[in-house]
Design a protein around this motif. Sequence first.
Motif, PDB file in Angstrom:
ATOM      1  N   GLU A  99      49.626  78.137  40.739  1.00  0.00           N
ATOM      2  CA  GLU A  99      50.863  78.863  41.039  1.00  0.00           C
ATOM      3  C   GLU A  99      52.078  77.995  40.688  1.00  0.00           C
ATOM      4  N   SER A 100      52.021  76.710  41.049  1.00  0.00           N
ATOM      5  CA  SER A 100      53.122  75.798  40.735  1.00  0.00           C
ATOM      6  C   SER A 100      53.286  75.638  39.229  1.00  0.00           C
ATOM      7  N   LEU A 101      52.166  75.539  38.531  1.00  0.00           N
ATOM      8  CA  LEU A 101      52.196  75.367  37.082  1.00  0.00           C
ATOM      9  C   LEU A 101      52.750  76.621  36.407  1.00  0.00           C
ATOM     10  N   THR A 102      52.397  77.783  36.918  1.00  0.00           N
ATOM     11  CA  THR A 102      52.897  79.046  36.366  1.00  0.00           C
ATOM     12  C   THR A 102      54.412  79.136  36.536  1.00  0.00           C
ATOM     13  N   ALA A 103      54.899  78.757  37.725  1.00  0.00           N
ATOM     14  CA  ALA A 103      56.345  78.789  37.975  1.00  0.00           C
ATOM     15  C   ALA A 103      57.077  77.819  37.060  1.00  0.00           C
ATOM     16  N   ALA A 104      56.519  76.615  36.871  1.00  0.00           N
ATOM     17  CA  ALA A 104      57.153  75.616  36.008  1.00  0.00           C
ATOM     18  C   ALA A 104      57.217  76.096  34.569  1.00  0.00           C
ATOM     19  N   SER A 105      56.199  76.826  34.126  1.00  0.00           N
ATOM     20  CA  SER A 105      56.162  77.289  32.732  1.00  0.00           C
ATOM     21  C   SER A 105      57.260  78.302  32.429  1.00  0.00           C
ATOM     22  N   LYS A 106      57.823  78.897  33.472  1.00  0.00           N
ATOM     23  CA  LYS A 106      58.878  79.895  33.289  1.00  0.00           C
ATOM     24  C   LYS A 106      60.276  79.281  33.380  1.00  0.00           C
ATOM     25  N   GLN A 115      56.967  65.725  33.251  1.00  0.00           N
ATOM     26  CA  GLN A 115      55.969  64.663  33.415  1.00  0.00           C
ATOM     27  C   GLN A 115      55.132  64.874  34.674  1.00  0.00           C
ATOM     28  N   LYS A 116      55.747  65.365  35.738  1.00  0.00           N
ATOM     29  CA  LYS A 116      55.007  65.684  36.959  1.00  0.00           C
ATOM     30  C   LYS A 116      54.009  66.808  36.704  1.00  0.00           C
ATOM     31  N   VAL A 117      54.460  67.812  35.954  1.00  0.00           N
ATOM     32  CA  VAL A 117      53.593  68.946  35.634  1.00  0.00           C
ATOM     33  C   VAL A 117      52.431  68.497  34.743  1.00  0.00           C
ATOM     34  N   ALA A 118      52.729  67.617  33.780  1.00  0.00           N
ATOM     35  CA  ALA A 118      51.683  67.127  32.881  1.00  0.00           C
ATOM     36  C   ALA A 118      50.628  66.339  33.652  1.00  0.00           C
ATOM     37  N   PHE A 119      51.069  65.530  34.603  1.00  0.00           N
ATOM     38  CA  PHE A 119      50.120  64.790  35.442  1.00  0.00           C
ATOM     39  C   PHE A 119      49.267  65.754  36.259  1.00  0.00           C
ATOM     40  N   LEU A 120      49.909  66.755  36.824  1.00  0.00           N
ATOM     41  CA  LEU A 120      49.196  67.748  37.621  1.00  0.00           C
ATOM     42  C   LEU A 120      48.147  68.471  36.777  1.00  0.00           C
ATOM     43  N   PRO A 167      37.374  72.713  34.545  1.00  0.00           N
ATOM     44  CA  PRO A 167      37.163  73.981  35.263  1.00  0.00           C
ATOM     45  C   PRO A 167      37.254  75.182  34.326  1.00  0.00           C
ATOM     46  N   PRO A 168      36.797  76.354  34.781  1.00  0.00           N
ATOM     47  CA  PRO A 168      36.889  77.568  33.950  1.00  0.00           C
ATOM     48  C   PRO A 168      38.334  77.909  33.582  1.00  0.00           C
ATOM     49  N   GLU A 169      39.284  77.478  34.413  1.00  0.00           N
ATOM     50  CA  GLU A 169      40.697  77.787  34.167  1.00  0.00           C
ATOM     51  C   GLU A 169      41.358  76.821  33.199  1.00  0.00           C
ATOM     52  N   LYS A 170      40.590  75.936  32.577  1.00  0.00           N
ATOM     53  CA  LYS A 170      41.176  74.883  31.755  1.00  0.00           C
ATOM     54  C   LYS A 170      42.084  75.427  30.653  1.00  0.00           C
ATOM     55  N   ASN A 171      41.640  76.430  29.922  1.00  0.00           N
ATOM     56  CA  ASN A 171      42.458  76.972  28.821  1.00  0.00           C
ATOM     57  C   ASN A 171      43.761  77.567  29.341  1.00  0.00           C
ATOM     58  N   GLU A 172      43.700  78.220  30.487  1.00  0.00           N
ATOM     59  CA  GLU A 172      44.909  78.792  31.083  1.00  0.00           C
ATOM     60  C   GLU A 172      45.872  77.675  31.487  1.00  0.00           C
ATOM     61  N   ILE A 173      45.330  76.620  32.078  1.00  0.00           N
ATOM     62  CA  ILE A 173      46.153  75.480  32.503  1.00  0.00           C
ATOM     63  C   ILE A 173      46.849  74.842  31.309  1.00  0.00           C
ATOM     64  N   GLU A 209      51.602  73.837  27.827  1.00  0.00           N
ATOM     65  CA  GLU A 209      52.243  73.892  26.514  1.00  0.00           C
ATOM     66  C   GLU A 209      53.581  74.612  26.592  1.00  0.00           C
ATOM     67  N   SER A 210      53.655  75.664  27.409  1.00  0.00           N
ATOM     68  CA  SER A 210      54.938  76.357  27.594  1.00  0.00           C
ATOM     69  C   SER A 210      55.961  75.423  28.216  1.00  0.00           C
ATOM     70  N   CYS A 211      55.524  74.644  29.196  1.00  0.00           N
ATOM     71  CA  CYS A 211      56.418  73.655  29.823  1.00  0.00           C
ATOM     72  C   CYS A 211      56.901  72.638  28.802  1.00  0.00           C
ATOM     73  N   ARG A 212      55.990  72.201  27.938  1.00  0.00           N
ATOM     74  CA  ARG A 212      56.328  71.171  26.958  1.00  0.00           C
ATOM     75  C   ARG A 212      57.355  71.676  25.954  1.00  0.00           C
ATOM     76  N   THR A 213      57.140  72.845  25.401  1.00  0.00           N
ATOM     77  CA  THR A 213      58.081  73.375  24.404  1.00  0.00           C
ATOM     78  C   THR A 213      59.439  73.671  25.043  1.00  0.00           C
TER      79      THR A 213
END
Length: 449
Positions: free
Chosen positions: A182-189, A199-204, A213-219, A224-228
């Motif tokens: 949920e935190s990662l999704t919010a950061a990506s927006k 950098q905090k998000v990348a560490f997370l 985990p199965p969610e790896k591709n989603e993560i 990548e959205s955060c990075r760009t």
Amino acid sequence: MIRHHLLLLFILSLAATPLFADYLLITKDGKSLQANSIKKTTDGKSWDYMDTKTRTKITVPLDKMSNIIPLYSKGKKYSQATYDSVAAAIKKAHKAHPHLEKQLRKMSLEWNASREIDKTLEPKIDEIIETFERSKKDPTAYKTASFDLGMVQVKDGSGAYQARIKKGLGDMLQSFISTNLESLTAASKNANITIDDYQKVAFLATEMCRSNPPEKNEILALLESCRTNALSANTAQAQSLFMATKDIDAYVSAHGLFQDLQKIATSSPERTAVERNIAGLHVLAAKANPGYSFDVQGYALTAEQKTRYTTYAGLIGQMQNNNLTLEDECLMIPDEMPVVRVGIPAHIPYTFHFNAPQPKGRQYVLIRQVMGVNSNQRTEITLPPVTIKKGQFKATYSDTFDDLPAGFELRRDPASGAKIPLFILIGYKPDPNEDSVIALAKGGYIILQ
């Protein structure tokens, strides 16, 4: 007689599919080996086993093998007959090979411990899981809980709680991932995400993907959205930082931010774009600040400072201490020829130049190392509080060499016989109460007379 019969049945069963994951093999000449699997060859004359260390298949004639003893596998259930046959096998091996007493005693203790259930572990398991569930479920909480539960797993000699521990680890991982997704999704927006937040998000994200985990591709897609977003937003921010005042301090702030963008640019076009922006920044900064040049690794140098850099270039940035993390953001230029005589107090003035902004209140230290014939002597010199203006500050390296032991002999170059220079570098302490130091520059040499 019955015990002997059980042991014989156990050994014969090895000719078929192995019942155990690992074995201790003892040869007739007393060598002990560990195997992942073992079975008889089709002709019945030899043993085939998979060596645990080399992962290679090895064949040994039957008459060369003395003992084959299964290692206890935690979490598995064994019959009383198996316990008895293993105990007899260990006893027989000890009688034939007493020099292996320590190894065989350890095996015996592991098998015996597997029969005893440690009931004190059950409340510990509950406490670890409950503490994690009450936490923020951040990487620190997850690492702590999974480590603590892993330690309980090690202590569970009987294997009575292995299934419960395995489920607890799985549930905690899933809770950790779902909460932070949920935190990662919010950061990506966040289109204006800062470098620090990225950098905090990348560490997370790295911690979330550690167990694949199965969610790896989603993560990774969210990351990548955060990075760009970080590349786009902070490119504009760096340009704004400089244009606000166009002075050297503004330049250092902008340049430092562009250096951060270099670290997160992954594609060739992205890296080229950042490099082009840095080159453009150098041009704009030179126009706005006559008398300065920026072509030495992005440091703002006056003509006099650049002359000193050129003069002493062979003594600057030549040595990296592999025991220290390097954040290459400082250039140490001596204000005069760096020459000392060990044993006589040294005083060499330096100007420390920065190409990235430094936090206020940082505790800077100079690290000096002298090469000796028998040992190297390292000392830390804490600098007084400093103020960085126009990307630089001045400080003097002062040393009495009091830390050198009596009889200390300087190392010399085998070819020339000259004393090997000492080296000095600047760093800072992330925590003033701790001993750890982060280097800000590669070490510069000081010539020894």
